[in-house]
Design a protein around this motif. Structure first.
Motif, PDB file in Angstrom:
ATOM      1  N   LEU A  66       0.829  -1.202   0.000  1.00  0.00           N
ATOM      2  CA  LEU A  66       0.000   0.000   0.000  1.00  0.00           C
ATOM      3  C   LEU A  66       0.866   1.257   0.000  1.00  0.00           C
ATOM      4  CD1 LEU A  66      -2.900   1.051   0.121  1.00  0.00           C
ATOM      5  CD2 LEU A  66      -2.707   1.020   2.612  1.00  0.00           C
ATOM      6  N   ALA A  67       1.917   1.265   0.803  1.00  0.00           N
ATOM      7  CA  ALA A  67       2.829   2.414   0.834  1.00  0.00           C
ATOM      8  C   ALA A  67       3.502   2.602  -0.520  1.00  0.00           C
ATOM      9  CB  ALA A  67       3.881   2.227   1.928  1.00  0.00           C
ATOM     10  N   VAL A  68       3.876   1.506  -1.164  1.00  0.00           N
ATOM     11  CA  VAL A  68       4.503   1.591  -2.492  1.00  0.00           C
ATOM     12  C   VAL A  68       3.513   2.148  -3.512  1.00  0.00           C
ATOM     13  CG1 VAL A  68       5.464   0.242  -4.396  1.00  0.00           C
ATOM     14  CG2 VAL A  68       6.223  -0.195  -2.050  1.00  0.00           C
ATOM     15  N   LEU A 105       1.727   9.209  -6.065  1.00  0.00           N
ATOM     16  CA  LEU A 105       2.133  10.595  -5.857  1.00  0.00           C
ATOM     17  C   LEU A 105       3.296  10.968  -6.770  1.00  0.00           C
ATOM     18  CD1 LEU A 105       1.679  13.243  -4.406  1.00  0.00           C
ATOM     19  CD2 LEU A 105       3.115  12.414  -2.529  1.00  0.00           C
ATOM     20  N   MET A 106       4.224  10.051  -6.977  1.00  0.00           N
ATOM     21  CA  MET A 106       5.331  10.304  -7.889  1.00  0.00           C
ATOM     22  C   MET A 106       4.797  10.585  -9.301  1.00  0.00           C
ATOM     23  SD  MET A 106       8.726   7.993  -8.717  1.00  0.00           S
ATOM     24  CE  MET A 106       7.811   6.557  -9.225  1.00  0.00           C
ATOM     25  N   ALA A 137      11.508  11.716  -4.881  1.00  0.00           N
ATOM     26  CA  ALA A 137      11.736  12.091  -3.485  1.00  0.00           C
ATOM     27  C   ALA A 137      10.417  12.289  -2.746  1.00  0.00           C
ATOM     28  CB  ALA A 137      12.580  13.361  -3.408  1.00  0.00           C
ATOM     29  N   ILE A 138       9.462  12.942  -3.378  1.00  0.00           N
ATOM     30  CA  ILE A 138       8.182  13.223  -2.733  1.00  0.00           C
ATOM     31  C   ILE A 138       7.368  11.934  -2.581  1.00  0.00           C
ATOM     32  CG2 ILE A 138       6.001  14.468  -2.986  1.00  0.00           C
ATOM     33  CD1 ILE A 138       7.742  16.687  -4.434  1.00  0.00           C
ATOM     34  N   GLY A 139       7.315  11.129  -3.639  1.00  0.00           N
ATOM     35  CA  GLY A 139       6.634   9.841  -3.528  1.00  0.00           C
ATOM     36  C   GLY A 139       7.291   8.945  -2.500  1.00  0.00           C
ATOM     37  N   GLY A 140       8.616   8.956  -2.464  1.00  0.00           N
ATOM     38  CA  GLY A 140       9.346   8.172  -1.475  1.00  0.00           C
ATOM     39  C   GLY A 140       9.092   8.646  -0.060  1.00  0.00           C
ATOM     40  N   ALA A 141       8.989   9.966   0.126  1.00  0.00           N
ATOM     41  CA  ALA A 141       8.709  10.509   1.459  1.00  0.00           C
ATOM     42  C   ALA A 141       7.323  10.085   1.940  1.00  0.00           C
ATOM     43  CB  ALA A 141       8.826  12.038   1.449  1.00  0.00           C
ATOM     44  N   LEU A 142       6.345  10.092   1.026  1.00  0.00           N
ATOM     45  CA  LEU A 142       5.012   9.637   1.410  1.00  0.00           C
ATOM     46  C   LEU A 142       5.034   8.156   1.783  1.00  0.00           C
ATOM     47  CD1 LEU A 142       1.978  10.096   1.762  1.00  0.00           C
ATOM     48  CD2 LEU A 142       1.713   9.503  -0.662  1.00  0.00           C
ATOM     49  N   ALA A 143       5.701   7.338   0.963  1.00  0.00           N
ATOM     50  CA  ALA A 143       5.789   5.902   1.262  1.00  0.00           C
ATOM     51  C   ALA A 143       6.481   5.674   2.607  1.00  0.00           C
ATOM     52  CB  ALA A 143       6.529   5.172   0.139  1.00  0.00           C
ATOM     53  N   LEU A 144       7.557   6.400   2.874  1.00  0.00           N
ATOM     54  CA  LEU A 144       8.256   6.278   4.153  1.00  0.00           C
ATOM     55  C   LEU A 144       7.330   6.634   5.313  1.00  0.00           C
ATOM     56  CD1 LEU A 144      10.792   5.917   5.927  1.00  0.00           C
ATOM     57  CD2 LEU A 144      11.299   8.337   5.477  1.00  0.00           C
TER      58      LEU A 144
END
Length: 197
Positions: free
Chosen positions: A9-11, A17-18, A132-139
């Motif tokens: 789900l996070a991915v 978002l990416m 970076a933004i998509g990764g930050a949301l997933a994190l």
């Protein structure tokens, strides 16, 4: 079982978002979150008029998204309350509003820090903002999803009620993201005041 679904789900959310950032970032700034819009308004990167229109569109999008979740995933969507944010008593010391507020604030800060550092900072490497933004949301979702559903977005508090019913206290899902977003924007602006126009 619910825990095992957190990573995919996070991915999915990070990739979505990416894709949004890369596809419409140059057109509208890819604001899909009132907290992000308020953060950029606080540092004068968007006008008050435009911010108002953006927030109306974001809330309308959240309502439409919840209605589509009900339409497509009626039974499974009900299991997760159609995306409505919630506090987990199992992860937050009996559902502590204070811990939920802190989790949502930290997650939003991480997201806005990535936005400011890659999409707003003109010295950022080109082409990295979406990842970076998509990764930050997933994190943020991986860190706080089990505790608060990792909303980081006040529109997620407004959107689901037509299909999910009443939600929890707005303090966690509206005030924490808005305050943390503005704080993140102002913090990075102070760090980069010589580079951010």
């Amino acid at each position: 079982s619910k825990q095992l679904e957190l990573f995919p789900l996070a991915v999915v959310h990070g990739l979505a978002l990416m894709g949004i950032v890369y596809s419409i970032g140059a057109i509208s700034g890819a604001h899909v979150n009132p907290a992000v819009t308020l953060a950029l308004l606080s540092i004068k990167k968007i006008s008050g008029r435009d911010a108002g229109f953006y927030i109306i569109a974001q809330v309308a999008g959240a309502v439409v998204g919840a209605l589509l979740a009900k339409l497509f995933f009626d039974v499974r969507g009900a299991f997760v309350n159609y995306g409505a944010p919630s506090l987990s008593p199992a992860y937050l010391d009996g559902g502590s509003v204070g811990l939920g507020f802190l989790a949502e604030a930290v997650g939003t800060f991480i997201l806005v820090w990535a936005i400011m550092g890659t999409a707003v900072n003109p010295d950022a490497p080109k082409g990295v903002a979406g990842a970076a933004i998509g990764g930050a949301l997933a994190l943020g979702e991986l860190l706080f999803g089990p505790a608060t559903a990792a909303s980081f977005n006040p529109a997620r508090w407004v959107g689901p009620p037509p299909v999910s019913g009443p939600l929890r206290d707005a303090l966690v899902d509206i005030l924490a993201p808005l305050g943390a977003a503005v704080g993140g924007a102002l913090a990075l602006l102070s760090v980069h005041e010589h580079t951010l126009p």
